[in-house]
Design a protein around this motif. Structure first.
Motif, PDB file in Angstrom:
ATOM      1  N   SER A 163      88.657  41.425  57.818  1.00  0.00           N
ATOM      2  CA  SER A 163      90.100  41.251  57.655  1.00  0.00           C
ATOM      3  C   SER A 163      90.599  40.071  58.479  1.00  0.00           C
ATOM      4  O   SER A 163      91.413  39.274  58.010  1.00  0.00           O
ATOM      5  N   TYR A 223      98.283  40.153  53.299  1.00  0.00           N
ATOM      6  CA  TYR A 223      97.000  40.633  53.792  1.00  0.00           C
ATOM      7  C   TYR A 223      97.115  42.077  54.273  1.00  0.00           C
ATOM      8  O   TYR A 223      96.214  42.873  54.070  1.00  0.00           O
ATOM      9  N   ALA A 229      95.008  45.077  52.735  1.00  0.00           N
ATOM     10  CA  ALA A 229      94.154  45.888  53.610  1.00  0.00           C
ATOM     11  C   ALA A 229      94.541  47.358  53.550  1.00  0.00           C
ATOM     12  O   ALA A 229      93.684  48.243  53.545  1.00  0.00           O
TER      13      ALA A 229
END
Length: 107
Positions: free
Chosen positions: A11, A50, A54
């Protein structure tokens, strides 16, 4: 516990990797001056896209979408249509000259 470490590592790599965000920041800085560029930077640095991706991965929604070909195709078509809409909107508001300036700046 080890899988959480690798998940966080991947990540982090995805978040710090340069990509189309730089093109978007450049375009908004050229079109909307420094104020638009700063606002875009704040949006990119915020990393909400993001974070959402995630979170979807962690919850399992990404796996559901990956296993459902129909759902994946619908999302892909809607995403392409939205990008097409944004391109038409950009050229209608700012003209083709804006896109030429961004292209010339990048190359």
């Amino acid at each position: 516990m080890e899988s959480h470490f690798y998940f966080l590592l991947v990540s982090l790599i995805i978040i710090i990797t340069l990509g189309l965000d730089i093109v978007l920041i450049t375009k908004n800085t050229i079109v909307h001056t420094q104020k638009g560029g700063r606002q875009t930077v704040l949006g990119v640095v915020g990393g909400w896209t993001y974070f959402i991706h995630a979170t979807f991965s962690f919850v399992g929604i990404t796996a559901i979408i990956a296993n459902s070909l129909f759902l994946f195709e619908i999302i892909k078509i809607l995403g392409g249509a939205y990008l097409f809409y944004l391109g038409i909107k950009t050229t209608r508001v700012n003209g083709w000259y804006c896109l030429l300036k961004v292209y010339m700046f990048i190359t």
